[in-house]
Scaffold this motif. Structure first.
Motif, short mmCIF file in Angstrom:
data_model
loop_
_atom_site.label_atom_id
_atom_site.label_comp_id
_atom_site.label_asym_id
_atom_site.label_seq_id
_atom_site.Cartn_x
_atom_site.Cartn_y
_atom_site.Cartn_z
N LYS A 59 16.67 43.26 28.61
CA LYS A 59 16.64 44.72 28.68
C LYS A 59 17.79 45.29 27.86
O LYS A 59 18.94 44.84 27.98
N GLY A 60 17.47 46.25 26.99
CA GLY A 60 18.48 46.87 26.16
C GLY A 60 18.74 46.16 24.84
O GLY A 60 19.53 46.64 24.03
N TYR A 61 18.09 45.03 24.59
CA TYR A 61 18.26 44.32 23.34
C TYR A 61 17.44 45.00 22.24
O TYR A 61 16.40 45.60 22.52
N THR A 62 17.91 44.88 21.01
CA THR A 62 17.23 45.46 19.85
C THR A 62 17.11 44.40 18.77
O THR A 62 18.07 43.71 18.46
N TRP A 63 15.92 44.29 18.22
CA TRP A 63 15.68 43.39 17.09
C TRP A 63 15.42 44.25 15.86
O TRP A 63 14.52 45.08 15.84
N LEU A 64 16.23 44.05 14.85
CA LEU A 64 16.10 44.72 13.56
C LEU A 64 15.51 43.69 12.59
O LEU A 64 16.09 42.63 12.41
N GLN A 65 14.37 44.02 12.01
CA GLN A 65 13.66 43.03 11.21
C GLN A 65 13.42 43.54 9.79
O GLN A 65 13.09 44.70 9.58
N TYR A 66 13.60 42.63 8.83
CA TYR A 66 13.41 42.93 7.40
C TYR A 66 12.24 42.11 6.86
O TYR A 66 12.19 40.90 7.03
N TYR A 67 11.34 42.81 6.16
CA TYR A 67 10.21 42.22 5.47
C TYR A 67 10.40 42.49 3.98
O TYR A 67 9.85 43.46 3.44
N PRO A 68 11.21 41.68 3.28
CA PRO A 68 11.47 41.96 1.86
C PRO A 68 10.20 41.79 1.02
O PRO A 68 9.51 40.78 1.12
N LYS A 69 9.91 42.81 0.22
CA LYS A 69 8.70 42.81 -0.60
C LYS A 69 8.66 41.59 -1.50
O LYS A 69 9.61 41.29 -2.21
N GLY A 70 7.52 40.87 -1.46
CA GLY A 70 7.30 39.73 -2.33
C GLY A 70 8.03 38.47 -1.95
O GLY A 70 7.91 37.45 -2.63
N ALA A 71 8.78 38.48 -0.86
CA ALA A 71 9.56 37.31 -0.45
C ALA A 71 8.74 36.41 0.48
O ALA A 71 7.75 36.84 1.07
N HIS A 72 9.18 35.18 0.60
CA HIS A 72 8.53 34.21 1.49
C HIS A 72 9.38 33.97 2.73
O HIS A 72 9.46 32.84 3.23
N PHE A 73 10.01 35.02 3.21
CA PHE A 73 10.78 34.93 4.45
C PHE A 73 10.90 36.31 5.07
O PHE A 73 10.75 37.33 4.40
N ILE A 74 11.16 36.31 6.38
CA ILE A 74 11.38 37.51 7.18
C ILE A 74 12.70 37.29 7.92
O ILE A 74 12.95 36.19 8.42
N VAL A 75 13.54 38.31 8.02
CA VAL A 75 14.82 38.19 8.70
C VAL A 75 14.83 39.07 9.94
O VAL A 75 14.52 40.26 9.86
N THR A 76 15.19 38.48 11.08
CA THR A 76 15.34 39.24 12.32
C THR A 76 16.79 39.14 12.77
O THR A 76 17.30 38.04 12.98
N ALA A 77 17.45 40.29 12.90
CA ALA A 77 18.80 40.36 13.45
C ALA A 77 18.66 40.79 14.91
O ALA A 77 18.10 41.85 15.19
N MET A 78 19.14 39.97 15.83
CA MET A 78 18.98 40.23 17.26
C MET A 78 20.30 40.72 17.83
O MET A 78 21.32 40.02 17.76
N PHE A 79 20.27 41.93 18.41
CA PHE A 79 21.46 42.56 18.97
C PHE A 79 21.32 42.66 20.49
O PHE A 79 20.24 42.96 21.00
#
Length: 192
Positions: A59-79
């Motif tokens: 509860k209260g956690y936030t996930w900030l996620q990046y989907y870089p255009k054309g990339a073969h990876f996704i990044v999730t920063a978990m706070f």
């Protein structure tokens, strides 16, 4: 290979959430950025890496996620609920896209990289990638794409050239300033 969606609409653990998504085009980043706020859930989610156990969803956690255009990876920063980074989770993917409703998605290629806030780095699920190839769920080309992408990402991380660590910390602070709280309502520049 599983298709995973940024809004995690089928994640039964989470009983109340807020999801926002925005397409960004800038010098620093081009692609989708999503914000996933957890308001209520059945049970916290804990993970263990290298002998360290961390709570990555509560509860209260936030996930900030990046989907870089054309990339073969996704990044999730978990706070966590105090706005402190818990970990960065990098999914290696074959392709990515967006639904008609504006929800980013990616086709997962099994390999994952976890980077803890203390700098420890873990490459995960090599056995799952090998198994998927052995069972014919992915092609040799998919396998090579996954291993090469992970190798490149690990090289960038070790050389301190992976921009998403500092970018996510700055973006999270900016969103908190704009919103007053990552869980508050109001206009934040991201669409529901």
């Amino acid at each position: 290979m599983k298709r995973k969606f940024g809004d995690r609409a089928n994640w039964r653990r989470i009983t109340q959430r807020q999801f926002k998504s925005k397409y960004v085009e800038s010098e620093a980043f081009t692609g989708y950025i999503t914000l996933y706020n957890i308001h209520a859930l059945r049970d916290p989610l804990w993970k263990t890496y290298g002998g360290h156990t961390f709570r990555i969803a509560d509860k209260g956690y936030t996930w900030l996620q990046y989907y870089p255009k054309g990339a073969h990876f996704i990044v999730t920063a978990m706070f966590d609920n105090q706005g402190e980074i818990v970990e960065w989770y990098i999914d290696v993917c074959k392709t990515q896209g967006v639904t008609d409703q504006g929800v980013p998605w990616f086709d997962d290629l099994y390999l994952d990289i976890v980077v803890l806030r203390n700098g420890e780095v873990f490459l995960l699920d090599e056995d799952e990638l090998d198994d998927a190839l052995g069972r014919g769920l992915i092609t040799v080309k998919d396998y090579d794409l996954a291993t090469e992408t992970a190798r490149e990402l690990l090289g960038e991380i070790r050389a301190h050239r992976f921009p998403y660590f500092s970018m996510s910390l700055e973006d999270f602070k900016r969103l908190v300033l704009e919103l007053g709280s990552p869980r508050a309502g109001g206009k934040d520049g991201l669409s529901d």
